[in-house]
Design an enzyme around this catalytic site. Structure first.
Site, mmCIF file in Angstrom:
data_model
loop_
_atom_site.group_PDB
_atom_site.id
_atom_site.type_symbol
_atom_site.label_atom_id
_atom_site.label_comp_id
_atom_site.label_asym_id
_atom_site.label_seq_id
_atom_site.Cartn_x
_atom_site.Cartn_y
_atom_site.Cartn_z
ATOM 1 N N GLY A 189 0.788 -1.239 0.000
ATOM 2 C CA GLY A 189 0.000 0.000 0.000
ATOM 3 C C GLY A 189 0.812 1.276 0.000
ATOM 4 C CG ASN A 232 1.369 3.289 -5.774
ATOM 5 O OD1 ASN A 232 1.770 4.316 -6.296
ATOM 6 N ND2 ASN A 232 1.910 2.098 -6.019
ATOM 7 C CE LYS A 281 -9.039 -18.102 -0.968
ATOM 8 N NZ LYS A 281 -8.490 -17.250 -0.221
ATOM 9 C CG LEU A 321 -1.827 -8.211 -6.779
ATOM 10 C CD1 LEU A 321 -0.777 -9.029 -6.045
ATOM 11 C CD2 LEU A 321 -1.337 -7.834 -8.179
ATOM 12 C CG ASN A 349 -4.349 -0.585 -12.710
ATOM 13 O OD1 ASN A 349 -4.182 -0.840 -11.509
ATOM 14 N ND2 ASN A 349 -3.675 -1.219 -13.665
ATOM 15 C CG HIS A 385 1.126 -1.707 -15.445
ATOM 16 N ND1 HIS A 385 0.795 -2.971 -14.995
ATOM 17 C CD2 HIS A 385 2.177 -1.866 -16.278
ATOM 18 C CE1 HIS A 385 1.612 -3.854 -15.542
ATOM 19 N NE2 HIS A 385 2.467 -3.213 -16.323
ATOM 20 C CG ASP A 433 -2.078 -3.963 -17.134
ATOM 21 O OD1 ASP A 433 -2.664 -3.415 -16.183
ATOM 22 O OD2 ASP A 433 -1.238 -4.864 -16.991
HETATM 23 C C1 GRF Z 1 2.795 -1.008 -7.644
HETATM 24 O O1 GRF Z 1 3.995 -1.213 -8.335
HETATM 25 C C2 GRF Z 1 1.661 -0.783 -8.606
HETATM 26 O O2 GRF Z 1 2.029 -0.104 -9.765
HETATM 27 C C3 GRF Z 1 1.255 -2.188 -8.951
HETATM 28 O O3 GRF Z 1 1.380 -2.903 -7.749
HETATM 29 C C4 GRF Z 1 2.359 -2.284 -6.926
HETATM 30 C C5 GRF Z 1 1.709 -1.989 -5.604
HETATM 31 O O4 GRF Z 1 2.582 -1.473 -4.645
HETATM 32 N N1 GRF Z 1 -0.060 -2.217 -9.565
HETATM 33 P P1 GRF Z 1 2.013 -0.854 -3.302
HETATM 34 O O5 GRF Z 1 1.095 -1.892 -2.663
HETATM 35 O O6 GRF Z 1 1.254 0.393 -3.645
HETATM 36 O O7 GRF Z 1 3.212 -0.579 -2.451
#
Ligand code: GRF
Length: 211
Positions: free
Chosen positions: A25, A27, A73, A100, A117, A119, A160
């Site tokens: 987390g 980001n 689940k 994910l 999103n 990436h 993506d």
């Molecule tokens: C990041 O590299 C993001 O671009 C990708 O998954 C990673 C997540 O990192 N989709 P974090 O959980 O935000 O540290």
């Protein structure tokens, strides 16, 4: 001019944002730290994780943001439970920040151009369902490209591949490992790009509502 008048003007209304996470987390942290500075047009109201152990949940809680763990689940219909939660909280914009789990086309249709999103590559290069986490950076290094970075885009049913919002580049260095590149892309691209992109989209949504 009166003192204290130099503060940035805050918009009257803010877009309600949910951030979907699965892991560390960082980001999400960048977004939380950007609130009231870069991110002025939106407010993070909810954080949802599909993994109970995600550290991102703790990051949300320590900022006083509602953090919900929904186990795919455990739910008879995971996306229906998600939708209900989002509707109850009046969420208008979703940010996938290291989430994910692939959302269905039916779910995405509920939020057209309202799911962002991030990436960790310069899409369309090194994108798609096999490129996630460290695998992206391993592929970048194996390909020998000299520039990588991060991309923010709207989410569509094809992984993506939705319209690109913005990109930020970083150099790939000769001494880079996948890990060192991953860290540089996070620090020099993702944590800067994501708050800016979310603000850009939230501001546009606010403007569209004013008309
Ligand atoms: C990041 O590299 C993001 O671009 C990708 O998954 C990673 C997540 O990192 N989709 P974090 O959980 O935000 O540290």
């Amino acid at each position: 001019m009166s003192k204290g008048n130099n503060k940035a003007q805050m918009p009257k209304r803010q877009i309600n944002i949910a951030v979907f996470v699965s892991g560390n987390g960082t980001n999400l942290q960048a977004l939380l730290d950007a609130e009231k500075r870069i991110l002025q047009s939106g407010k993070i109201k909810l954080v949802v994780s599909n993994r109970g152990e995600a550290y991102a949940l703790k990051r949300a809680q320590s900022k006083g943001v509602e953090a919900v763990y929904l186990d795919p689940k455990d739910c008879t219909d995971y996306e229906e439970s998600l939708l209900q939660l989002l509707q109850e909280r009046q969420i208008e914009l979703i940010v996938l920040a290291g989430y994910l789990h692939i959302l269905s086309a039916a779910f995405i249709e509920h939020f057209p151009n309202r799911i962002i999103n991030i990436h960790p590559s310069l899409l369309p290069a090194f994108g798609g369902k096999d490129y996630y986490g460290i695998k992206v950076h391993e592929a970048v290094i194996a390909a020998g490209v000299k520039v990588s970075g991060a991309t923010t885009h709207f989410v569509t049913a094809a992984v993506d591949s939705g319209p690109i919002i913005d990109q930020k580049t970083v150099r790939v260095l000769a001494r880079d490992t996948a890990y060192s590149l991953q860290q540089r892309v996070l620090q020099k691209a993702e944590w800067i790009l994501l708050p800016r992109s979310v603000e850009k989209v939230a501001r546009k949504l606010l403007q569209a509502k004013e008309i």
